[in-house]
Design a protein around this motif. Structure first.
Motif: not given
Lengths: 302, 306
Positions: B239, B243, B247, B259
């Motif tokens: 994650f 991120k 993203d 995500t």
């Protein structure tokens, strides 16, 4: 790698004195090997160095096409800006509080539980251990952040203590089993003597066993410190509605979002990133051996 | 401490000691119940609900799971997660093994190199992502400046600008961050190999390659399984790095499972879709579990077959 079986003078190194493991290696190969290792070391270090350079470079330099990699002038003002304007002083304190809480609570809770699991046979104990192991397998992930936050809020813990407790729930199970295994390997003579002298279970744990657990606690403290200081998800979710709860890592990512919208200069983002990195890098360099032992113990035995 | 003599006083003492023992379990049990067991149960329960986080939840049966089956973006995210994990493992594990073997056989200043290679592992993955966003910039990013300046490429590479290159960048940064820990674990495993084995191998004229293949790798098999399993679970649960580095972008090209489901909880386009997010969360955990168990099965059967 081709291997010549020529017997040459074994290369001396201080690292490991066992001569039989020292390979018979011809010189060109050694040179090549070091070239590869130096390249690898540069690849590992240069991103951090470039990040450091850029954090003190003027903004127009790092945004231009061919600005060069070394700072044209060293502007340390970005750090002041991050510390004051971007409230990094606040985030730093939050990070320290959360990490300290996690390490303290983890040390006490995990050592107590690990000790009892190793030394007593309580009714329901097997079940408890089974459930703990099962939880490790299922895992607490990004998906459980929402319920964790909702529960913390309901308990009045939508604060730094709540962040610490959620992080604790994620890391302590491994530590409990590490400590249990360690205690099982300890002799019981000292504890028996204390019991004969009338020491209760808690007293024996606290006065005799806890000090003897020091080596394994060094491991869990390091692992806990690293996990908490670097944690992103838990403080991220807790601070969505309350920016005051941001830790350094979350603060940097918030700055990055601002920068993407042109509200924060990029060199300040990198200055913030370095503020979050420097403490753990310094501690890593000082406590290297413990980190290495912590990770090898934690993964292979855990 | 086996209780042979059972006098009433002794029984009472035992009861009290057991009570103390139970109390000593509480400091871990309470946070566990509130922030581990309850959230997991909560997630499972709400995966059968329809809830926006504000109004009253409604029971929805398996509607969330049905929706998931038809959600192409979700399956794309699953695929990306697997690609990311596979890409990292394929590069990371052999590289870490070979480097660990080099250090194991001894090299001048080995400790210094090992420390440097391990360093990224102590850093926050989220911060690593943020730093690499800058390093990988198309205009003026240090890596592109180096590549163009040295004449290796003609025009700057759009590392994070296209789906394929962004996923490759993600793999690259992941390897950068995690190579050291795998190396370290392999190295620690190699150090437990008995010296006599290596001595007799070298007496019989075994070179580095055959020693690595026929002695080190078989002896290391249990460690290798653990290291690969940890890496599989770690990458599938990714994650932080994703991120902050991409993203999920560009246009969902690097979206991974966690995500993707995070958005339905915390970054919804309109209102949060807690029930759907919970169903994705349960499914993601099941996927991680299935792949881990499958790996354990395969690696075990592979060993007995040999």
């Amino acid at each position: 790698m081709s291997t010549p079986t020529v017997t040459g003078p074994a290369t001396r190194t201080a690292a490991r004195p066992v001569p039989s493991r020292r390979p018979r290696r011809t010189r060109p190969l050694t040179v090549l090997l070091h070239a590869v290792l130096i390249a690898a070391a540069l690849i590992m270090l240069s991103p951090l160095v470039f990040g450091l350079f850029a954090s003190v470079s003027p903004l127009d330099q790092i945004l231009s096409r061919n600005g060069g990699l070394l700072p044209r002038v060293w502007e340390w003002g970005t750090y002041v800006q991050a510390w004051t304007t971007a409230s990094f002083s606040r985030y730093f304190v939050n990070s320290v509080i959360v990490t300290a809480l996690v390490v303290l609570l983890d040390t006490l809770a995990s050592s107590m539980t690990g000790y009892v699991l190793a030394r007593r046979r309580l009714r329901g104990q097997r079940l408890l251990e089974g459930v703990y192991v099962g939880t490790l397998f299922v895992g607490l992930t990004t998906a459980t952040l929402y319920p964790q936050y909702v529960i913390a809020e309901a308990l009045g813990l939508a604060n730094l203590l709540g962040i610490a407790l959620v992080q604790l729930a994620g890391i302590m199970l491994v530590h409990i089993f590490l400590i249990k295994a360690f205690v099982l390997g300890l002799g019981t003579e000292m504890e028996d003597a204390a019991r004969v002298d009338g020491c209760g279970l808690f007293g024996t744990y606290w006065r005799i066993a806890f000090p003897m657990m020091r080596p394994i606690l060094a491991t869990t403290v390091i692992l806990g410190f690293q996990a908490s200081w670097n944690n992103y998800q838990v403080p991220l979710v807790f601070s969505l509605a309350a920016p005051d709860l941001r830790t350094l890592v979350v603060g940097v990512s918030a700055l990055q979002y601002d920068a993407a919208e042109g509200m924060t200069p990029y060199n300040t983002v990198l200055a913030g990133a370095n503020m979050a990195l420097v403490p753990i890098v310094v501690i890593f360099i000082v406590l290297q051996r413990h980190f290495v032992r912590g990770w090898t113990d934690g993964s292979v035995k855990g | 401490m086996p209780a042979v003599v059972r006098s009433p006083r002794r029984a009472q003492w035992h009861r009290r000691e057991d009570g103390v023992g139970r109390l000593m379990l509480l400091p871990s049990l309470l946070p566990y119940l509130a922030f581990a067991l309850l959230p997991i149960g909560w997630l499972f329960w709400f995966s059968f609900q329809r809830w926006n986080g504000f109004t009253a939840p409604r029971f929805a049966g398996v509607a969330n799971y049905e929706r998931m089956i038809g959600d192409e973006q979700w399956w794309l995210a699953v695929l990306n997660t697997v690609k990311f994990g596979a890409g990292r493992l394929i590069i990371e594990i052999p590289l870490a093994l070979v480097l660990a073997y080099v250090f194991f056989r001894g090299v001048r200043a080995g400790t210094v190199y090992r420390t440097i290679l391990f360093l990224p592992h102590v850093l926050s993955p989220a911060i690593i992502g943020i730093i690499f966003v800058f390093l990988l910039r198309e205009t003026g990013g240090p890596i592109n400046q180096l590549l163009v300046g040295s004449g290796l490429v003609e025009a700057p590479i759009r590392f994070l600008g296209e789906a394929g290159s962004a996923l490759a960048s993600l793999v690259g940064v992941g390897v950068w961050a995690h190579l050291g820990i795998n190396l370290l674990l392999f190295f620690a495993g190699m150090m437990t190999i008995p010296n006599e084995l290596l001595e007799s191998a070298s007496l019989e004229g075994a070179g580095h390659w055959s020693t690595l293949r026929h002695i080190v790798l078989p002896m290391l098999a249990p460690v290798t399984r653990v290291v690969i399993l940890i890496s599989i679970i770690g990458t599938l649960r990714s994650f932080d790095l994703v991120k902050t580095l991409t993203d999920g972008g560009p246009a969902g090209g690097t979206e991974v499972m966690f995500t993707y489901l995070y958005r339905f909880f915390f970054e919804p386009e309109s209102v949060p879709q807690i029930g759907y997010a919970a169903a994705l969360g349960v499914t993601a955990s099941v996927i991680v579990g299935i792949i881990s168990v499958a790996y354990l099965r395969i690696s075990r059967s592979g060993r007995t077959a040999r």
